[in-house]
Motif scaffolding. Structure first.
Motif, PDB file in Angstrom:
ATOM      1  N   GLU A 112       0.815  -1.180   0.068  1.00 36.16           N
ATOM      2  CA  GLU A 112      -0.028   0.128  -0.102  1.00 36.16           C
ATOM      3  C   GLU A 112       1.029   1.228  -0.096  1.00 36.16           C
ATOM      4  OE1 GLU A 112      -3.188   1.953   3.137  1.00 36.16           O
ATOM      5  OE2 GLU A 112      -3.280  -0.162   2.562  1.00 36.16           O
ATOM      6  N   LYS A 113       1.787   1.350   0.710  1.00 41.92           N
ATOM      7  CA  LYS A 113       2.835   2.344   0.852  1.00 41.92           C
ATOM      8  C   LYS A 113       4.129   2.296  -0.459  1.00 41.92           C
ATOM      9  CE  LYS A 113       4.466   4.524   4.169  1.00 41.92           C
ATOM     10  NZ  LYS A 113       5.105   5.001   5.414  1.00 41.92           N
ATOM     11  N   ASP A 114       3.945   1.307  -1.281  1.00 43.64           N
ATOM     12  CA  ASP A 114       4.855   1.211  -2.336  1.00 43.64           C
ATOM     13  C   ASP A 114       6.192   0.867  -1.772  1.00 43.64           C
ATOM     14  OD1 ASP A 114       5.989   1.010  -4.752  1.00 43.64           O
ATOM     15  OD2 ASP A 114       6.293   3.284  -5.039  1.00 43.64           O
ATOM     16  N   ILE A 115       6.395   0.063  -0.732  1.00 44.95           N
ATOM     17  CA  ILE A 115       7.622  -0.164  -0.149  1.00 44.95           C
ATOM     18  C   ILE A 115       7.911  -1.888  -0.416  1.00 44.95           C
ATOM     19  CG2 ILE A 115       8.778  -0.579   2.279  1.00 44.95           C
ATOM     20  CD1 ILE A 115       7.310   1.910   3.169  1.00 44.95           C
ATOM     21  N   GLU A 116       9.304  -2.131  -0.787  1.00 42.40           N
ATOM     22  CA  GLU A 116       9.509  -3.452  -0.833  1.00 42.40           C
ATOM     23  C   GLU A 116       9.828  -3.938   0.514  1.00 42.40           C
ATOM     24  OE1 GLU A 116      12.998  -6.344  -2.856  1.00 42.40           O
ATOM     25  OE2 GLU A 116      12.905  -4.233  -3.106  1.00 42.40           O
ATOM     26  N   LEU A 117       9.028  -5.064   0.954  1.00 37.52           N
ATOM     27  CA  LEU A 117       9.222  -5.888   2.182  1.00 37.52           C
ATOM     28  C   LEU A 117       9.954  -7.291   1.801  1.00 37.52           C
ATOM     29  CD1 LEU A 117       9.265  -6.223   5.261  1.00 37.52           C
ATOM     30  CD2 LEU A 117       6.729  -6.861   5.032  1.00 37.52           C
ATOM     31  N   ARG A 118      11.024  -7.615   2.363  1.00 39.06           N
ATOM     32  CA  ARG A 118      11.649  -8.840   2.105  1.00 39.06           C
ATOM     33  C   ARG A 118      11.855  -9.177   3.679  1.00 39.06           C
ATOM     34  NH1 ARG A 118      17.008  -9.086  -0.217  1.00 39.06           N
ATOM     35  NH2 ARG A 118      16.473 -11.463  -0.171  1.00 39.06           N
ATOM     36  N   VAL A 119      11.464 -10.457   3.640  1.00 33.02           N
ATOM     37  CA  VAL A 119      11.777 -11.558   4.753  1.00 33.02           C
ATOM     38  C   VAL A 119      12.477 -12.638   4.650  1.00 33.02           C
ATOM     39  CG1 VAL A 119      10.624 -12.517   7.018  1.00 33.02           C
ATOM     40  CG2 VAL A 119       9.572 -10.756   5.861  1.00 33.02           C
ATOM     41  N   VAL A 120      13.710 -12.693   5.259  1.00 32.63           N
ATOM     42  CA  VAL A 120      14.600 -13.861   5.028  1.00 32.63           C
ATOM     43  C   VAL A 120      15.159 -14.525   6.179  1.00 32.63           C
ATOM     44  CG1 VAL A 120      15.271 -12.923   2.939  1.00 32.63           C
ATOM     45  CG2 VAL A 120      16.696 -12.258   4.735  1.00 32.63           C
ATOM     46  N   GLY A 121      15.886 -15.685   5.973  1.00 31.01           N
ATOM     47  CA  GLY A 121      16.377 -16.300   7.292  1.00 31.01           C
ATOM     48  C   GLY A 121      16.624 -17.764   7.186  1.00 31.01           C
ATOM     49  N   ALA A 122      16.762 -18.272   8.084  1.00 27.11           N
ATOM     50  CA  ALA A 122      17.033 -19.717   8.179  1.00 27.11           C
ATOM     51  C   ALA A 122      16.077 -20.335   9.488  1.00 27.11           C
ATOM     52  CB  ALA A 122      18.357 -20.075   8.425  1.00 27.11           C
ATOM     53  N   SER A 123      15.979 -21.606   9.596  1.00 25.49           N
ATOM     54  CA  SER A 123      15.264 -22.304  10.510  1.00 25.49           C
ATOM     55  C   SER A 123      15.912 -22.636  11.901  1.00 25.49           C
ATOM     56  CB  SER A 123      14.506 -23.602   9.889  1.00 25.49           C
ATOM     57  OG  SER A 123      13.678 -23.416   8.840  1.00 25.49           O
ATOM     58  N   PHE A 124      16.072 -21.520  12.780  1.00 22.42           N
ATOM     59  CA  PHE A 124      16.777 -21.591  13.948  1.00 22.42           C
ATOM     60  C   PHE A 124      15.632 -21.867  15.272  1.00 22.42           C
ATOM     61  CE2 PHE A 124      19.620 -18.626  11.562  1.00 22.42           C
ATOM     62  CZ  PHE A 124      20.663 -19.546  11.663  1.00 22.42           C
ATOM     63  N   ILE A 125      15.908 -22.908  16.043  1.00 26.88           N
ATOM     64  CA  ILE A 125      15.269 -23.054  17.063  1.00 26.88           C
ATOM     65  C   ILE A 125      15.696 -22.184  18.307  1.00 26.88           C
ATOM     66  CG2 ILE A 125      14.253 -24.842  18.715  1.00 26.88           C
ATOM     67  CD1 ILE A 125      13.474 -25.253  15.842  1.00 26.88           C
ATOM     68  N   VAL A 126      14.918 -21.215  18.871  1.00 26.65           N
ATOM     69  CA  VAL A 126      15.430 -20.087  19.634  1.00 26.65           C
ATOM     70  C   VAL A 126      14.566 -20.340  20.884  1.00 26.65           C
ATOM     71  CG1 VAL A 126      16.189 -18.654  18.009  1.00 26.65           C
ATOM     72  CG2 VAL A 126      13.836 -18.473  18.963  1.00 26.65           C
ATOM     73  N   ARG A 127      15.186 -20.134  22.113  1.00 23.30           N
ATOM     74  CA  ARG A 127      14.269 -19.747  23.356  1.00 23.30           C
ATOM     75  C   ARG A 127      13.734 -18.299  23.668  1.00 23.30           C
ATOM     76  NH1 ARG A 127      14.960 -19.099  28.812  1.00 23.30           N
ATOM     77  NH2 ARG A 127      13.557 -20.532  30.222  1.00 23.30           N
ATOM     78  N   SER A 128      12.462 -18.195  23.618  1.00 24.15           N
ATOM     79  CA  SER A 128      12.018 -16.901  23.952  1.00 24.15           C
ATOM     80  C   SER A 128      10.410 -17.162  24.168  1.00 24.15           C
ATOM     81  CB  SER A 128      12.090 -15.747  22.735  1.00 24.15           C
ATOM     82  OG  SER A 128      12.030 -14.701  23.068  1.00 24.15           O
ATOM     83  N   ASP A 129       9.617 -15.896  24.723  1.00 22.18           N
ATOM     84  CA  ASP A 129       8.467 -15.848  24.671  1.00 22.18           C
ATOM     85  C   ASP A 129       7.852 -15.500  23.402  1.00 22.18           C
ATOM     86  OD1 ASP A 129       5.748 -14.599  24.894  1.00 22.18           O
ATOM     87  OD2 ASP A 129       6.072 -15.117  27.076  1.00 22.18           O
ATOM     88  N   ARG A 130       7.226 -16.393  22.750  1.00 25.18           N
ATOM     89  CA  ARG A 130       6.920 -16.570  21.469  1.00 25.18           C
ATOM     90  C   ARG A 130       5.849 -15.229  21.247  1.00 25.18           C
ATOM     91  NH1 ARG A 130       5.751 -20.684  17.440  1.00 25.18           N
ATOM     92  NH2 ARG A 130       5.994 -22.121  19.096  1.00 25.18           N
ATOM     93  N   MET A 131       4.952 -15.089  22.013  1.00 21.63           N
ATOM     94  CA  MET A 131       4.148 -13.825  21.764  1.00 21.63           C
ATOM     95  C   MET A 131       4.710 -12.529  22.110  1.00 21.63           C
ATOM     96  SD  MET A 131       1.266 -15.679  20.968  1.00 21.63           S
ATOM     97  CE  MET A 131       0.677 -17.403  21.161  1.00 21.63           C
ATOM     98  N   LEU A 132       5.400 -12.404  23.162  1.00 26.55           N
ATOM     99  CA  LEU A 132       6.061 -11.270  23.540  1.00 26.55           C
ATOM    100  C   LEU A 132       7.100 -10.866  22.254  1.00 26.55           C
ATOM    101  CD1 LEU A 132       6.727 -11.163  27.220  1.00 26.55           C
ATOM    102  CD2 LEU A 132       4.584 -10.024  25.876  1.00 26.55           C
ATOM    103  N   LEU A 133       8.018 -11.798  21.744  1.00 26.89           N
ATOM    104  CA  LEU A 133       8.670 -11.469  20.765  1.00 26.89           C
ATOM    105  C   LEU A 133       8.102 -10.976  19.698  1.00 26.89           C
ATOM    106  CD1 LEU A 133      11.742 -11.659  19.834  1.00 26.89           C
ATOM    107  CD2 LEU A 133      11.365 -14.163  19.117  1.00 26.89           C
ATOM    108  N   ALA A 134       7.045 -11.628  19.176  1.00 26.89           N
ATOM    109  CA  ALA A 134       6.087 -11.244  18.062  1.00 26.89           C
ATOM    110  C   ALA A 134       5.703  -9.916  18.130  1.00 26.89           C
ATOM    111  CB  ALA A 134       4.948 -12.379  17.883  1.00 26.89           C
TER     112      ALA A 134
END
Length: 537
Positions: free
Chosen positions: A267-289
């Motif tokens: 909508e804002k004409d911005i290119e959004l790219r999401v990249v990465g790898a499958s890492f298992i991490v320890r955190s609070d899933r909801m708060l991190l989100a």
């Protein structure tokens, strides 16, 4: 009265007698036959003895009988008291007694038998010491009373403070409950308004009303953002922020971020790219989100059209670093701490986007709670990088492809999609139906499971998707979804649409494999989630 033995008399020359007489305490020396050899003036005055009893050769019996008759040794027969005192003195090598003299003085009396069976009696006036001890005892008693009084006062104060704290906690709890209830009641009409506005935007596209519809939607979006942020801060301040650590694949989080923010970026004409790898991490899933959502939202908000936003993660030793980079306006390094203050906004940012300046304040509070460090690198006019690190547990057993940018959804992609909408607010159902029908969906709505049953909605018609409110009048939305699955007799894609933003609801929905979409509903996020849930891309 017999004279003392020549042996004892010879031992005491005039110089010794003079020295004894000048001692600062009373002293008397008796020979083995317990006859007075010498006694000084202090001895006579201290015991108030007549001159005749201070004569050399006076028997100890006579002296004891005199003071017993006078009452110095207490009540009783004088002869008996005198003999008792004599036996005490003569039966022990040393004695120490205290007595109040007839002069009102306190005397401390010592007796000592020598190796030649002679007897020395001495005493000192301890009246001043007794008075000092009495005064000290009184001071201690007074101090103890003062301490007791102060302790009682402090106890009362602490009790009052505890009552005040309990009252404040209760008020804070009530405030939280009120805000939770108020947020649901306020977000419901706001949700309906945004759905109506979205339908209006799509139908007004290319007409003179398009600009007005867009302005209304932007205003509603600002209201939603302010309300959501204030509710988050209220929950944190009231102790409602509960941390629950778990192990999960960070790529699952990045996929959801990609789906949620691609519509806004396009909508804002911005290119959004999401990249990465499958890492298992320890955190609070909801708060991190919540943190990543705030960072990505800010990156898009403060990046001009034609810019880029990159979200990704990479390994750094025993940690995973999650980065949010943008080509936005940037932040002067002297103002890095300022952006985390509540209600603080930089002048250049305020010119580009609306807001209260609370998003990064929430980010900082959450990261402190889950103990994830945050780094900032930024160059004014070139962009910023926000990076947070979290413990790495390991790589996922099966590599999972990174989130791909979802293709642009068209209104025709949902043509013929059967959607069942359930919400206890009729206005929301009407607005949702209008929006979905505009996308080509066949929509049926109900305020309860009872209405579905009474209207026989599922006879000859099977929904491809259920959009379910969480707070229904008679049951929870998640239980209602399970009931519908039994009715249709198979797999039934569902999205929980709710104004309840607590972690408990999201965790329960996740455990049941149900996607969650927060109210007020953003049409772009709804389109993306429907496409993902029904696999209509």
């Amino acid at each position: 009265m017999d004279e003392p033995s020549a042996h004892w008399t010879d031992r005491l020359d005039a110089s010794v007698r003079d020295a004894v007489d000048h001692l600062p305490y009373g002293m008397a020396l008796f020979d083995p036959a317990l006859r007075l050899v010498v006694g000084n003036a202090t001895y006579r005055k201290g015991l108030a003895l007549p001159e005749r009893l201070m004569a050399s050769g006076t028997s100890l019996d006579d002296i004891l009988l005199f003071i017993a008759r006078r009452g110095d040794l207490g009540p009783g027969t004088a002869e008996v008291l005198a003999q008792q005192r004599k036996r005490l003195i003569t039966s022990q090598s040393r004695t120490l007694t205290r007595r109040l003299s007839v002069m009102g003085s306190h005397l401390e009396i010592h007796t000592s038998r020598g190796p030649d069976e002679g007897l020395v009696i001495s005493f000192s006036d301890i009246t001043d010491r007794i008075r000092a001890e009495s005064a000290l005892a009184q001071i201690n008693h007074t101090l103890e009373e003062r301490v007791a009084d102060r302790t009682r006062a402090l106890t009362l104060v602490n009790a009052e403070l505890e009552k005040a704290r309990a009252k404040a906690d209760a008020a804070n709890h009530e405030k939280t409950r009120f805000l939770a209830a108020a947020s649901h009641d306020l977000l419901q009409p706001l949700n309906a308004a945004r759905l109506y506005t979205s339908t209006l935007q799509e139908r007004a596209r290319g007409t003179s009303m398009a600009e007005l519809a867009t302005a209304i939607d932007a205003s509603l979006n600002a209201v939603e953002e302010i309300m959501s942020t204030l509710l988050d801060i209220s929950r944190m301040d009231s102790g409602g922020l509960k941390v629950s650590f778990a192990r999960f694949n960070v790529m699952d989080l990045l996929r959801k971020i990609d789906i949620e923010f691609q519509p806004l970026a396009r909508e804002k004409d911005i290119e959004l790219r999401v990249v990465g790898a499958s890492f298992i991490v320890r955190s609070d899933r909801m708060l991190l989100a919540r943190v990543v959502q705030n960072l990505v939202s800010n990156a898009i908000k403060y990046t001009r059209p034609g810019g880029r936003v990159l979200v990704g993660c990479r390994r750094r030793g025993k940690e995973v670093r999650l980065d949010v980079l943008d080509t936005g306006i940037g932040i002067d390094r002297h103002q890095h701490q300022l952006i985390f203050a509540e209600f603080s906004r930089l002048e250049q940012g305020a010119r580009i986007a609306q807001g209260l300046g609370l998003g990064l304040s929430i980010v900082q509070r959450i990261l402190k709670a889950i103990d994830h460090p945050l780094e900032i690198e930024s160059v004014v006019g070139r962009g910023s990088r926000f990076s947070l690190t979290m413990p790495l547990i390991g790589r996922a057993e099966e590599p999972v492809a990174g989130p791909a940018t979802a293709p642009a959804q068209t209104l025709a992609q949902f043509t013929g999609l059967n959607v069942l909408c359930i919400d206890n607010e009729r206005s929301i159902l009407d607005a949702m139906a209008g929006l979905l029908e505009n996308w080509g969906c066949e929509v049926r709505v109900a305020v309860s499971l009872k209405e579905i049953s009474q209207a026989s909605m599922l006879e000859g018609w099977v929904p491809d998707l259920v959009l379910m409110d969480y707070h229904l009048d008679q049951t929870s939305g998640l239980d209602a979804i399970e009931w519908l699955k039994q009715i249709v007799g198979g797999h039934l894609p569902a999205i929980l649409v709710t104004a309840d933003r607590t972690q408990a609801v999201r965790q329960l929905a996740e455990a049941r494999g149900t996607a969650v979409l927060s109210k007020p509903v953003k049409p772009g996020a709804l389109r993306a989630l429907i496409a993902q849930t029904t696999r209509r891309n």
